[in-house]
Structure formats: structure tokens, C-alpha cells
Design a protein around this motif. Structure first.
Motif, PDB file in Angstrom:
ATOM      1  N   LEU A 133      39.613  46.353  48.021  1.00  0.00           N
ATOM      2  CA  LEU A 133      38.552  45.384  47.742  1.00  0.00           C
ATOM      3  C   LEU A 133      38.863  44.578  46.483  1.00  0.00           C
ATOM      4  O   LEU A 133      38.591  43.374  46.420  1.00  0.00           O
ATOM      5  N   ASP A 134      39.437  45.226  45.485  1.00  0.00           N
ATOM      6  CA  ASP A 134      39.833  44.502  44.275  1.00  0.00           C
ATOM      7  C   ASP A 134      40.910  43.467  44.596  1.00  0.00           C
ATOM      8  O   ASP A 134      40.861  42.335  44.091  1.00  0.00           O
ATOM      9  N   ALA A 135      41.874  43.853  45.430  1.00  0.00           N
ATOM     10  CA  ALA A 135      42.921  42.903  45.819  1.00  0.00           C
ATOM     11  C   ALA A 135      42.317  41.731  46.593  1.00  0.00           C
ATOM     12  O   ALA A 135      42.737  40.577  46.436  1.00  0.00           O
ATOM     13  N   ALA A 136      41.317  42.014  47.421  1.00  0.00           N
ATOM     14  CA  ALA A 136      40.648  40.933  48.145  1.00  0.00           C
ATOM     15  C   ALA A 136      39.997  39.963  47.168  1.00  0.00           C
ATOM     16  O   ALA A 136      40.066  38.736  47.342  1.00  0.00           O
ATOM     17  N   ASN A 137      39.385  40.499  46.120  1.00  0.00           N
ATOM     18  CA  ASN A 137      38.787  39.627  45.099  1.00  0.00           C
ATOM     19  C   ASN A 137      39.838  38.750  44.453  1.00  0.00           C
ATOM     20  O   ASN A 137      39.634  37.549  44.235  1.00  0.00           O
ATOM     21  N   ARG A 138      40.966  39.329  44.102  1.00  0.00           N
ATOM     22  CA  ARG A 138      42.024  38.577  43.418  1.00  0.00           C
ATOM     23  C   ARG A 138      42.643  37.507  44.299  1.00  0.00           C
ATOM     24  O   ARG A 138      43.237  36.550  43.796  1.00  0.00           O
ATOM     25  N   HIS A 139      42.480  37.674  45.610  1.00  0.00           N
ATOM     26  CA  HIS A 139      43.026  36.677  46.539  1.00  0.00           C
ATOM     27  C   HIS A 139      41.945  35.755  47.091  1.00  0.00           C
ATOM     28  O   HIS A 139      42.150  35.091  48.101  1.00  0.00           O
ATOM     29  N   GLY A 140      40.801  35.731  46.414  1.00  0.00           N
ATOM     30  CA  GLY A 140      39.825  34.701  46.718  1.00  0.00           C
ATOM     31  C   GLY A 140      38.692  35.077  47.626  1.00  0.00           C
ATOM     32  O   GLY A 140      38.079  34.185  48.244  1.00  0.00           O
ATOM     33  N   ALA A 141      38.380  36.360  47.759  1.00  0.00           N
ATOM     34  CA  ALA A 141      37.248  36.750  48.601  1.00  0.00           C
ATOM     35  C   ALA A 141      35.966  36.101  48.094  1.00  0.00           C
ATOM     36  O   ALA A 141      35.608  36.237  46.924  1.00  0.00           O
ATOM     37  N   ARG A 142      35.279  35.373  48.956  1.00  0.00           N
ATOM     38  CA  ARG A 142      34.018  34.722  48.600  1.00  0.00           C
ATOM     39  C   ARG A 142      32.994  34.987  49.694  1.00  0.00           C
ATOM     40  O   ARG A 142      33.197  34.576  50.832  1.00  0.00           O
ATOM     41  N   PRO A 143      31.936  35.697  49.357  1.00  0.00           N
ATOM     42  CA  PRO A 143      31.617  36.240  48.048  1.00  0.00           C
ATOM     43  C   PRO A 143      32.536  37.413  47.701  1.00  0.00           C
ATOM     44  O   PRO A 143      33.028  38.089  48.608  1.00  0.00           O
ATOM     45  N   PRO A 144      32.734  37.676  46.420  1.00  0.00           N
ATOM     46  CA  PRO A 144      33.603  38.787  46.021  1.00  0.00           C
ATOM     47  C   PRO A 144      32.889  40.122  46.181  1.00  0.00           C
ATOM     48  O   PRO A 144      31.677  40.188  46.412  1.00  0.00           O
ATOM     49  N   TYR A 145      33.654  41.184  46.059  1.00  0.00           N
ATOM     50  CA  TYR A 145      33.096  42.529  46.105  1.00  0.00           C
ATOM     51  C   TYR A 145      32.811  43.013  44.679  1.00  0.00           C
ATOM     52  O   TYR A 145      33.627  42.840  43.782  1.00  0.00           O
ATOM     53  N   GLU A 146      31.664  43.626  44.519  1.00  0.00           N
ATOM     54  CA  GLU A 146      31.321  44.284  43.260  1.00  0.00           C
ATOM     55  C   GLU A 146      31.429  45.787  43.523  1.00  0.00           C
ATOM     56  O   GLU A 146      30.637  46.354  44.269  1.00  0.00           O
ATOM     57  N   ILE A 147      32.416  46.424  42.924  1.00  0.00           N
ATOM     58  CA  ILE A 147      32.759  47.810  43.266  1.00  0.00           C
ATOM     59  C   ILE A 147      32.289  48.737  42.157  1.00  0.00           C
ATOM     60  O   ILE A 147      32.637  48.547  40.980  1.00  0.00           O
ATOM     61  N   ARG A 148      31.517  49.747  42.536  1.00  0.00           N
ATOM     62  CA  ARG A 148      31.009  50.708  41.564  1.00  0.00           C
ATOM     63  C   ARG A 148      31.217  52.127  42.087  1.00  0.00           C
ATOM     64  O   ARG A 148      31.054  52.388  43.285  1.00  0.00           O
ATOM     65  N   LEU A 149      31.547  53.023  41.155  1.00  0.00           N
ATOM     66  CA  LEU A 149      31.661  54.446  41.467  1.00  0.00           C
ATOM     67  C   LEU A 149      30.415  55.151  40.935  1.00  0.00           C
ATOM     68  O   LEU A 149      30.056  54.981  39.764  1.00  0.00           O
ATOM     69  N   ALA A 150      29.764  55.936  41.775  1.00  0.00           N
ATOM     70  CA  ALA A 150      28.546  56.639  41.376  1.00  0.00           C
ATOM     71  C   ALA A 150      28.679  58.128  41.646  1.00  0.00           C
ATOM     72  O   ALA A 150      29.300  58.549  42.636  1.00  0.00           O
ATOM     73  N   THR A 151      28.103  58.945  40.760  1.00  0.00           N
ATOM     74  CA  THR A 151      28.046  60.391  40.933  1.00  0.00           C
ATOM     75  C   THR A 151      26.609  60.845  40.717  1.00  0.00           C
ATOM     76  O   THR A 151      25.775  60.068  40.251  1.00  0.00           O
ATOM     77  N   ILE A 152      26.343  62.092  41.033  1.00  0.00           N
ATOM     78  CA  ILE A 152      24.974  62.572  40.960  1.00  0.00           C
ATOM     79  C   ILE A 152      24.409  62.514  39.550  1.00  0.00           C
ATOM     80  O   ILE A 152      23.230  62.218  39.342  1.00  0.00           O
TER      81      ILE A 152
END
Length: 325
Positions: free
Chosen positions: A28-47
Motif C-alpha cells: 500500500l505504501d508503494a501504491a501511494n508512492r506511485h500515485g494512488a489517488r486517493p492514497p492509503y492511510e496505513i495504521r497499525l493497531a493493538t489492543i
């Protein structure tokens, strides 16, 4: 006005598999760098929002706690790993998974993350996959889930399950292509030096990687002979004669040591060898069919449909595109 980003939350836990987190995140980060519109906002969550130690010993720092994840996600991804059973028994984790799944556009798991989805009830009545090594355990524990240990990933409605570790990359590449089209997906694949997309129905475990040679001498000798003489007569009577056995004895030995019949084993070996020739050579289908012992291109085609759920011509297009694109 810029479109709102596609919010993606990856759920982790102690003893998570690092690749189960990294593969989706990096695609997903690579997709953002290659112009994904809208971009992905990636978050890691734990309990609890605390750092987690992965199976490999590396430590990940999450962005937020699960209770801080707002609803209406684009994609919810549950990673797998040795800690998945513990996560699947934590009602706090399951409650948040259920809450977020209700309003997420799609929900996905990687590897044994399927156990967490199953425990949350999200796989009931669905076909799903997980790492082949843990598929039987999942099926036994959750009889309401139709577990298929063969494919790399499966989509059933808006729920996706991936087989294990690097198959998370294949699944995420498929999601990127669905979101942004093949051109962007192709650029992401080139950037990551990976396949554009292995088909989801491709088998997790190739016959050539499934295990060591059988210990039984006659069976081991016959499997070696089969691999080296694909265009010979490999019918059960011919193989039995070669081994000095009755066809009934031969069938019993193959069932005991390979878990299949001689005929099915031969067909699988021929099909997988044909797949290697399709992706690694430009030989015509008729030549490949003949060299692999298929009587015709139609017989080869039917074998591919049964084994890979795709015809050989389509298999070649995908794999040649991946190799040289």
C-alpha cells in the motif's frame, strides 16, 4: 478538492508474523508512492497500543489502540502469527474486530489471522483459507467455516483471507489493482521486484515443495521415474509392472506414502511441470502437452482447469507478464 484517504488498519498482537504486517503495509505504501489517488492511510493497531514483539524478535510500535480506531474504515486487515490463538481468545480483540467489520468496506486476514476472524464469527458460512499447515486445525475448531487449504487467497463477499506470510503481498496487490487498475498495480510490482499478481487460486504448496521423497523404496523409485519420463506410458498397470507389483498393491502403496492414487499423482506431476514450461519457455501448447505426456492440448487444458482453476493460455499470460513486465 483532494479525496479523503483510504483508511487501512492492520491489527497486530504479540508474536505476530512480521511479514503478515509488512507485506500489506509495504504494498500500500508503494501504491501511494506511485500515485494512488486517493492514497492509503496505513495504521497499525493493538489492543493496548503498546509495542509488540514479532515472531522474529523485532519490535513494532503501533500507531494506536484498537479502541481508538474510528469506524468506516476502507480496509481492516488482521495479521497472523504464533500469537493468533491468544488473540482469538481475547474477547476485547474480538469485540473490536466485530465493531470495525460492521462498517469497513472490506475485511481481510493474512495467514492465521483467519483464526481471529473465525473466532469473531466473520467467517461463518464463508469459504476461507489460511496457511496450509494450520488449515485442518481451523476447520476442526470452526465447522461453520468452509476451509480450503489450497488457494493463495480467497474472496467471499467483502471478506478476504490469505494463505500465509508472502501471500499477503499477493492479496494486497489484488486489492490495489481492484482499487486503482492494472497500470498502477504494475508499477507497484516493478517497484517491489515481485509478481504483478499470483492468481488467488494458485496452489499454496507445489508438489515439488510439498515434502521429502517417500521413504518406501519402490514408491521413491517410481516417483523419480515419473518425473523423468513424463511422456512415457505412466498408467497404473505400466507402473505396477515396472515395480513388479499388482495394480492393487501399487495403489495401496501410493495411498499410504503419498496420500493419493498413482493416476492422480501422475496427472499432478504432469500439470505442474507443464506450468513450469508455460512460464519459463515460449514453446507452443501442443509441444508442452506432448512433452508432459498429455494426449492433446484439450487434455492439458482440462488438467489445468482442474488443478489451477484457469486454462493454460491464461496461466501463461499472467506469468509471462509477471516475469517480463
Amino acid at each position: 478538492m483532494a479525496a479523503s484517504p483510504r483508511r487501512v488498519t492492520i491489527v497486530g498482537f504479540p508474536d505476530v508474523e512480521l511479514l503478515d504486517v509488512a507485506c500489506p503495509a509495504d504494498v500500500l505504501d508503494a501504491a501511494n508512492r506511485h500515485g494512488a489517488r486517493p492514497p492509503y492511510e496505513i495504521r497499525l493497531a493493538t489492543i493496548d497500543g503498546q509495542a509488540i514483539r514479532t515472531c522474529s524478535g523485532l519490535v513494532l510500535q503501533p500507531h494506536l489502540r484498537l479502541d481508538q480506531v474510528a469506524p468506516d474504515l476502507d480496509t481492516l486487515v488482521v495479521a497472523g502469527g504464533w500469537g493468533s490463538t491468544t488473540a482469538a481468545s481475547d474477547e476485547r480483540v474480538l469485540a473490536h474486530i466485530r465493531r470495525l467489520a460492521q462498517t469497513s468496506r472490506r475485511v481481510a486476514s493474512v495467514c492465521t489471522g483467519a483464526e481471529v476472524l473465525a473466532a469473531a464469527g466473520l467467517l461463518n458460512g464463508r469459504r476461507a483459507t489460511t496457511h496450509w499447515r494450520w488449515a485442518a486445525k481451523l476447520a476442526d475448531a470452526y465447522p461453520a467455516v468452509t476451509v480450503d487449504p489450497v488457494p493463495l487467497y480467497i474472496q467471499h463477499g467483502n471478506v478476504y483471507t490469505a494463505a500465509g506470510v508472502t501471500s499477503g503481498l499477493d492479496l494486497t496487490m489484488a486489492l490495489v489493482e481492484a482499487d486503482h487498475g492494472p497500470t498502477l498495480a504494475r508499477e507497484v510490482a516493478r517497484s517491489l521486484v515481485t509478481y504483478l499478481q499470483r492468481p488467488g487460486n494458485q496452489a499454496q504448496v507445489s508438489l515439488f515443495l510439498a515434502g521429502p521423497p517417500p521413504e518406501h523404496r519402490e514408491v521413491r523409485d517410481l516417483t523419480a521415474y515419473i518425473a523423468e519420463h513424463l511422456d512415457a506410458d505412466l498408467g497404473t498397470p505400466a507402473l505396477a509392472t515396472r515395480a513388479g507389483l499388482s495394480t492393487r498393491q501399487l495403489t495401496r502403496l501410493f495411498d499410504a506414502h503419498l496420500g493419493t492414487t498413482p493416476g492422480k499423482y501422475v496427472r499432478t506431476v504432469r500439470t505442474e511441470h507443464a506450468a513450469r514450461m508455460l512460464s519459463g519457455t515460449d514453446l507452443p501448447l501442443a509441444t508442452i502437452a506432448r512433452r508432459c505426456g498429455f494426449g492433446s492440448t484439450e487434455t492439458l487444458r482440462q488438467a489445468f482447469l482442474d488443478h489451477f482453476d484457469t486454462p493454460p493460455s491464461a496461466y501463461r499470460r499472467v506469468h509471462v507478464r509477471q516475469a517480463y513486465g
